[in-house]
Each structure stands twice: as C-alpha cells, then as structure tokens.
Design a protein around this motif. Sequence first.
Motif, PDB file in Angstrom:
ATOM      1  N   ALA A 110       0.845  -1.197   0.000  1.00  0.00           N
ATOM      2  CA  ALA A 110       0.000   0.000   0.000  1.00  0.00           C
ATOM      3  C   ALA A 110       0.874   1.239   0.000  1.00  0.00           C
ATOM      4  O   ALA A 110       2.058   1.187   0.380  1.00  0.00           O
ATOM      5  CB  ALA A 110      -0.916   0.001   1.225  1.00  0.00           C
ATOM      6  N   ILE A 111       0.286   2.324  -0.453  1.00  0.00           N
ATOM      7  CA  ILE A 111       0.976   3.616  -0.369  1.00  0.00           C
ATOM      8  C   ILE A 111      -0.065   4.724  -0.243  1.00  0.00           C
ATOM      9  O   ILE A 111      -1.151   4.647  -0.831  1.00  0.00           O
ATOM     10  CB  ILE A 111       1.907   3.853  -1.585  1.00  0.00           C
ATOM     11  CG1 ILE A 111       2.730   5.149  -1.387  1.00  0.00           C
ATOM     12  CG2 ILE A 111       1.123   3.882  -2.901  1.00  0.00           C
ATOM     13  CD1 ILE A 111       3.909   5.270  -2.334  1.00  0.00           C
ATOM     14  N   TRP A 112       0.299   5.715   0.534  1.00  0.00           N
ATOM     15  CA  TRP A 112      -0.553   6.888   0.783  1.00  0.00           C
ATOM     16  C   TRP A 112      -0.130   7.970  -0.192  1.00  0.00           C
ATOM     17  O   TRP A 112       1.040   8.364  -0.214  1.00  0.00           O
ATOM     18  CB  TRP A 112      -0.308   7.327   2.220  1.00  0.00           C
ATOM     19  CG  TRP A 112      -1.122   8.449   2.773  1.00  0.00           C
ATOM     20  CD1 TRP A 112      -1.746   9.462   2.116  1.00  0.00           C
ATOM     21  CD2 TRP A 112      -1.362   8.680   4.172  1.00  0.00           C
ATOM     22  NE1 TRP A 112      -2.358  10.303   3.001  1.00  0.00           N
ATOM     23  CE2 TRP A 112      -2.143   9.847   4.263  1.00  0.00           C
ATOM     24  CE3 TRP A 112      -0.991   8.009   5.347  1.00  0.00           C
ATOM     25  CZ2 TRP A 112      -2.559  10.361   5.502  1.00  0.00           C
ATOM     26  CZ3 TRP A 112      -1.398   8.517   6.564  1.00  0.00           C
ATOM     27  CH2 TRP A 112      -2.181   9.678   6.634  1.00  0.00           C
ATOM     28  N   ARG A 113      -1.066   8.450  -0.980  1.00  0.00           N
ATOM     29  CA  ARG A 113      -0.758   9.514  -1.927  1.00  0.00           C
ATOM     30  C   ARG A 113      -1.729  10.680  -1.732  1.00  0.00           C
ATOM     31  O   ARG A 113      -2.883  10.478  -1.317  1.00  0.00           O
ATOM     32  CB  ARG A 113      -0.876   9.009  -3.368  1.00  0.00           C
ATOM     33  CG  ARG A 113       0.148   7.946  -3.748  1.00  0.00           C
ATOM     34  CD  ARG A 113       0.013   7.585  -5.216  1.00  0.00           C
ATOM     35  NE  ARG A 113       0.839   6.460  -5.595  1.00  0.00           N
ATOM     36  CZ  ARG A 113       2.120   6.551  -5.954  1.00  0.00           C
ATOM     37  NH1 ARG A 113       2.717   7.726  -5.959  1.00  0.00           N
ATOM     38  NH2 ARG A 113       2.803   5.480  -6.303  1.00  0.00           N
ATOM     39  N   THR A 114      -1.244  11.860  -2.077  1.00  0.00           N
ATOM     40  CA  THR A 114      -2.120  13.039  -2.027  1.00  0.00           C
ATOM     41  C   THR A 114      -1.930  13.827  -3.330  1.00  0.00           C
ATOM     42  O   THR A 114      -2.519  13.501  -4.338  1.00  0.00           O
ATOM     43  CB  THR A 114      -1.806  13.925  -0.807  1.00  0.00           C
ATOM     44  OG1 THR A 114      -0.404  14.124  -0.742  1.00  0.00           O
ATOM     45  CG2 THR A 114      -2.328  13.329   0.477  1.00  0.00           C
ATOM     46  N   GLY A 115      -1.083  14.828  -3.290  1.00  0.00           N
ATOM     47  CA  GLY A 115      -0.893  15.695  -4.453  1.00  0.00           C
ATOM     48  C   GLY A 115      -1.942  16.801  -4.476  1.00  0.00           C
ATOM     49  O   GLY A 115      -2.813  16.882  -3.583  1.00  0.00           O
ATOM     50  N   ALA A 116      -1.871  17.632  -5.512  1.00  0.00           N
ATOM     51  CA  ALA A 116      -2.762  18.798  -5.592  1.00  0.00           C
ATOM     52  C   ALA A 116      -4.235  18.390  -5.618  1.00  0.00           C
ATOM     53  O   ALA A 116      -5.103  19.142  -5.149  1.00  0.00           O
ATOM     54  CB  ALA A 116      -2.418  19.622  -6.833  1.00  0.00           C
ATOM     55  N   VAL A 117      -4.522  17.206  -6.150  1.00  0.00           N
ATOM     56  CA  VAL A 117      -5.929  16.772  -6.222  1.00  0.00           C
ATOM     57  C   VAL A 117      -6.567  16.682  -4.839  1.00  0.00           C
ATOM     58  O   VAL A 117      -7.788  16.827  -4.698  1.00  0.00           O
ATOM     59  CB  VAL A 117      -6.072  15.412  -6.932  1.00  0.00           C
ATOM     60  CG1 VAL A 117      -5.722  15.516  -8.404  1.00  0.00           C
ATOM     61  CG2 VAL A 117      -5.230  14.338  -6.253  1.00  0.00           C
ATOM     62  N   ALA A 118      -5.725  16.461  -3.825  1.00  0.00           N
ATOM     63  CA  ALA A 118      -6.261  16.286  -2.470  1.00  0.00           C
ATOM     64  C   ALA A 118      -6.838  17.586  -1.916  1.00  0.00           C
ATOM     65  O   ALA A 118      -7.520  17.581  -0.887  1.00  0.00           O
ATOM     66  CB  ALA A 118      -5.179  15.748  -1.543  1.00  0.00           C
ATOM     67  N   GLU A 119      -6.550  18.698  -2.591  1.00  0.00           N
ATOM     68  CA  GLU A 119      -7.100  19.973  -2.120  1.00  0.00           C
ATOM     69  C   GLU A 119      -8.183  20.502  -3.046  1.00  0.00           C
ATOM     70  O   GLU A 119      -8.595  21.663  -2.937  1.00  0.00           O
ATOM     71  CB  GLU A 119      -5.958  20.981  -1.982  1.00  0.00           C
ATOM     72  CG  GLU A 119      -4.959  20.502  -0.950  1.00  0.00           C
ATOM     73  CD  GLU A 119      -3.933  21.548  -0.607  1.00  0.00           C
ATOM     74  OE1 GLU A 119      -4.325  22.693  -0.366  1.00  0.00           O
ATOM     75  OE2 GLU A 119      -2.745  21.211  -0.585  1.00  0.00           O
ATOM     76  N   ASP A 120      -8.621  19.666  -3.950  1.00  0.00           N
ATOM     77  CA  ASP A 120      -9.609  20.082  -4.941  1.00  0.00           C
ATOM     78  C   ASP A 120     -11.029  19.829  -4.399  1.00  0.00           C
ATOM     79  O   ASP A 120     -11.478  18.683  -4.316  1.00  0.00           O
ATOM     80  CB  ASP A 120      -9.370  19.298  -6.238  1.00  0.00           C
ATOM     81  CG  ASP A 120     -10.311  19.736  -7.353  1.00  0.00           C
ATOM     82  OD1 ASP A 120     -11.336  20.376  -7.070  1.00  0.00           O
ATOM     83  OD2 ASP A 120     -10.014  19.410  -8.517  1.00  0.00           O
ATOM     84  N   LYS A 121     -11.692  20.899  -4.033  1.00  0.00           N
ATOM     85  CA  LYS A 121     -13.040  20.787  -3.448  1.00  0.00           C
ATOM     86  C   LYS A 121     -14.053  20.234  -4.455  1.00  0.00           C
ATOM     87  O   LYS A 121     -15.005  19.550  -4.081  1.00  0.00           O
ATOM     88  CB  LYS A 121     -13.506  22.157  -2.947  1.00  0.00           C
ATOM     89  CG  LYS A 121     -12.857  22.584  -1.653  1.00  0.00           C
ATOM     90  CD  LYS A 121     -13.484  21.827  -0.494  1.00  0.00           C
ATOM     91  CE  LYS A 121     -12.834  22.150   0.837  1.00  0.00           C
ATOM     92  NZ  LYS A 121     -13.179  21.190   1.888  1.00  0.00           N
ATOM     93  N   GLN A 122     -13.845  20.563  -5.736  1.00  0.00           N
ATOM     94  CA  GLN A 122     -14.777  20.055  -6.743  1.00  0.00           C
ATOM     95  C   GLN A 122     -14.638  18.533  -6.865  1.00  0.00           C
ATOM     96  O   GLN A 122     -15.631  17.811  -6.972  1.00  0.00           O
ATOM     97  CB  GLN A 122     -14.531  20.720  -8.104  1.00  0.00           C
ATOM     98  CG  GLN A 122     -15.485  20.253  -9.193  1.00  0.00           C
ATOM     99  CD  GLN A 122     -16.947  20.501  -8.840  1.00  0.00           C
ATOM    100  OE1 GLN A 122     -17.315  21.618  -8.461  1.00  0.00           O
ATOM    101  NE2 GLN A 122     -17.782  19.463  -8.932  1.00  0.00           N
TER     102      GLN A 122
END
Length: 188
Positions: free
Chosen positions: A135-147
């Motif tokens: 497993a791996i935990w990912r975020t990136g800019a998409v994680a702050e996308d309210k839409q």
Amino acid sequence: MATVFNGLSFLQQRNSMPKLTGPGPDAAELEQMLQCALRSPDHARLRPWRFISIQGDRRKDFGELLRASLLRRDPDADDAAQEKARNAPLRAPLVIAVLVSLKEHPKVPAWEQRISAGCAAFSLILAAEALNYGAIWRTGAVAEDKQLLRDLGGADNEEFVGFIYVGRPDCNAKPVPTMVSEEFHRAW
Ligand SMILES: Cc1cc2nc3c(=O)[nH]c(=O)nc-3n(C[C@H](O)[C@H](O)[C@H](O)COP(=O)(O)O)c2cc1C
C-alpha cells in the motif's frame, strides 16, 4: 523475559509500495481493513472519517475526474500530463479515498479530527500489509480540490486526507532506512 509482541517487527519494517498490481483485496479483506481503520483513536467518538473505495472500471471514471481536476488547475496541461492524471488510479487495483468529516465539538477541534482520520488512513495501510498486500498513501494537488471532493460525493464539511493505493507489490521492497531515535526523541 517479558513476552515480545511480534507486531513490533511488522511495524518497524512497514514499507510503502509504489508499484502495485492485481488482484487486490476482496470484499472480505476490504471489510477487515475498514474494521481496523474504524478502531483508530477518536476523541469523543466523533468518527470523523469517511472511506470511499474505488475498484475495477470505476478507477477509469475516477481517472477522468483526476484529469478534469488537473485541467481546472492547469487548463493548458498537455496530453501527456492529462494521460498521466487519467491513468493514476490504474496504478493499483484498489484506491481508497480517506476523508475527514469535520464536526463542531466543544472539546474536539478540527486538528484533532484530521489527525484521527490520518490514523485511520495509516491503519488501512497497516491492515493491507497484514493481509500481505502492499500500500501507499498519496495526495498531491488533487487532495485539495473541493470540486473533486464533491464529485466523489463529499460534503462541505469534509476534506481529503489522502488516497490509499492497495494491491500486490509489483516491485522490490526498498531498504527500510535505519533511523536514529536520538535525532527525534529526548527524555525530559
Ligand atoms: C499525507 C501524506 C501524503 C503523501 N503523498 C504522497 C504522494 O502524493 N506521492 C508519493 O509518492 N508519496 C506520498 N507520500 C509518501 C508515501 O506515502 C510514502 O510514505 C513514501 O513513499 C516513503 O515510503 P515509506 O513510507 O515506506 O518510508 C505521502 C505520505 C503522506 C503521509
């Protein structure tokens, strides 16, 4: 000598797996993972977490949402970048979006709830490894996308904590770094 909990080595050797393949966890295994996450520390039992699992062809639909998210941030994103965003969820057979579901509470500020949901995300990773998945935990800019959050059915009081990718390891495990606890710990 006191009995040594053999989970120590499991915890000390935990290793994120960036390359994952199928098959992923079945429904019973996913349920086991969720039950682990649901035991995360939680001040006042607010249950401030939500999990959205994405598998099979739904990953392609999710990929389209990620592409749309990229284009919102960067309308000039080239074809290669769009393709990368679209294919991102295909990097594992199972992606679990972990959300914090923030609630007003006189004793439990938002930061505690975010940490609690983060613990739940980590628990999913540990449970996946306990089931012999990677497993791996990912975020990136998409994680702050309210839409994007709304597109997945998230509410206004919710935020992404991360995306947990789960599957069979498809790469050699990297060496786990040896850490010196004195750099991070001192007795007081
Ligand atoms: C909140 C959070 C967000 C992360 N986001 C990413 C990410 O977007 N992409 C990535 O490659 N790794 C990301 N990581 C790091 C990996 O999950 C992982 O910790 C890293 O590859 C190091 O591997 P290790 O945990 O086995 O040491 C993130 C970790 C955390 C805790």
